[in-house]
Scaffold this motif. Structure first.
Motif, PDB file in Angstrom:
ATOM      1  N   PHE A 230       0.816  -1.217   0.000  1.00  0.00           N
ATOM      2  CA  PHE A 230       0.000   0.000   0.000  1.00  0.00           C
ATOM      3  C   PHE A 230       0.850   1.268   0.000  1.00  0.00           C
ATOM      4  O   PHE A 230       0.635   2.176  -0.805  1.00  0.00           O
ATOM      5  N   ASP A 234       0.800   4.079  -2.924  1.00  0.00           N
ATOM      6  CA  ASP A 234       0.236   5.383  -2.584  1.00  0.00           C
ATOM      7  C   ASP A 234       1.201   6.518  -2.907  1.00  0.00           C
ATOM      8  O   ASP A 234       0.793   7.559  -3.438  1.00  0.00           O
ATOM      9  N   TYR A 250      -4.827  -1.203  -2.265  1.00  0.00           N
ATOM     10  CA  TYR A 250      -4.984   0.242  -2.472  1.00  0.00           C
ATOM     11  C   TYR A 250      -6.413   0.586  -2.870  1.00  0.00           C
ATOM     12  O   TYR A 250      -6.922   1.646  -2.497  1.00  0.00           O
ATOM     13  N   TYR A 253      -8.528   1.062   0.156  1.00  0.00           N
ATOM     14  CA  TYR A 253      -8.319   2.394   0.747  1.00  0.00           C
ATOM     15  C   TYR A 253      -9.023   3.481  -0.056  1.00  0.00           C
ATOM     16  O   TYR A 253      -9.723   4.331   0.511  1.00  0.00           O
ATOM     17  N   SER A 254      -8.849   3.468  -1.366  1.00  0.00           N
ATOM     18  CA  SER A 254      -9.406   4.539  -2.196  1.00  0.00           C
ATOM     19  C   SER A 254     -10.930   4.512  -2.198  1.00  0.00           C
ATOM     20  O   SER A 254     -11.581   5.566  -2.137  1.00  0.00           O
ATOM     21  N   PHE A 257     -11.940   5.253   1.947  1.00  0.00           N
ATOM     22  CA  PHE A 257     -11.616   6.535   2.563  1.00  0.00           C
ATOM     23  C   PHE A 257     -11.757   7.719   1.612  1.00  0.00           C
ATOM     24  O   PHE A 257     -11.994   8.839   2.057  1.00  0.00           O
ATOM     25  N   SER A 269     -12.115  -6.164   1.457  1.00  0.00           N
ATOM     26  CA  SER A 269     -11.129  -6.679   2.416  1.00  0.00           C
ATOM     27  C   SER A 269     -11.387  -8.150   2.719  1.00  0.00           C
ATOM     28  O   SER A 269     -10.437  -8.923   2.897  1.00  0.00           O
TER      29      SER A 269
END
Length: 294
Positions: A230, A234, A250, A253-254, A257, A269
């Motif tokens: 990650f 990033d 990633y 996350y994108s 968040f 996940s």
């Protein structure tokens, strides 16, 4: 006689185990349980409750072409970076084990890359591999447009693979060198006296004896390539260009968040966790057969 430590009361043993059990529950089972629950509900971005939707999140994700592209990119990244990091580390460990000139110096220096944090490593490689400066700028002046990770997806993938592999070469080197040094020198010396060359001794004696270490590192490297990538992605590419390096970790996350799709990120996940479990089982089921335990 072998002495065994025993507790006068079984409650003492439980008390010693409680802190570890609390850590496991707090940092693994509880977050995993929350992720499973969130993946089956529709969470509101700014709070305010949730709606039970069952498997709709998984159906939506698995019907997305972008998500399948993320899976493909993750598998390519894991396969190439694992193979590259392990091969380079194996060669370096074999050379260091031969006590060549400067081997003591290399033994110390080659361990350092693993101690560098992924974001710092990625920032360094971002400058090293920048098309407008550094080594690759020289290459671009010779062949204009040859290298541009900002526009070419293959170049971007190659850049994060190079960074990740460089980091894990140090980790793999430690274990490979320890495995080589655990081999009795009498075996190597006997083979040398029989006329076996360096390459023949490596493939006939050393390589079979270090297969348990190779198998262990294979499992660890593949697992870490899905999880520890990650920071590198990033900083270096942010998943681009055109989602070419939008790896699964990633994308979680994108979407979670940045896109505030908490439920979809939770479902992703879970899929990532299941994929790692399946790959690990596959390795133990089929690859471990070739491992020679002493």
């Amino acid at each position: 006689m072998e002495k065994r430590v025993t507790f006068s009361k079984w409650t003492v043993g439980i008390l010693f185990a409680v802190p570890q059990l609390l850590l496991i529950f707090t940092f693994f089972y509880w977050p995993a349980g929350q992720a499973v629950y969130w993946s089956l509900t529709l969470q509101q971005p700014w709070g305010g409750g949730n709606i039970w939707v069952g498997l709709d999140n998984f159906k939506s994700i698995l019907s997305s072409a972008d998500y399948w592209n993320s899976i493909t990119a993750s598998l390519v990244f894991a396969g190439i970076s694992t193979g590259l990091a392990m091969f380079i580390a194996l060669v370096l460990a074999a050379l260091t084990d031969r006590q060549l000139a400067g081997s003591r110096f290399y033994r110390v220096v080659l361990i350092w890359p693993y101690g560098i944090a992924a974001p710092a490593l990625a920032l360094a490689f971002r400058f090293i591999l920048a098309p407008e400066a550094g080594f690759m700028a020289v290459v671009n002046r010779m062949w204009p447009g040859f290298w541009d990770p900002g526009l070419d997806g293959v170049d971007a993938m190659a850049s994060i693979i190079a960074a990740f592999s460089w980091k894990y070469v140090g980790y793999n080197f430690i274990f490979f060198l320890a495995a080589f040094q655990a081999i009795p020198r009498s075996l190597i010396e006997a083979a040398a006296m029989d006329g076996s060359g360096v390459v023949r001794r490596f493939f006939d004696i050393q390589f079979p004896l270090i297969t348990p270490t190779i198998f262990f590192l294979l499992v660890i490297n593949i697992t870490e390539s899905f999880q520890d990538s990650f920071g590198i992605v990033d900083i270096m590419t942010s998943g681009g260009p055109a989602n070419a390096t939008n790896l699964m970790v990633y994308k979680i996350y994108s979407d979670g968040f940045k896109g505030l799709d908490y439920s979809g990120a939770a479902a992703q996940s879970i899929i990532l966790m299941l994929l790692i479990i399946v790959l690990t089982i596959f390795q133990f089921r089929f690859i471990e057969r070739r491992v020679h335990y002493r």
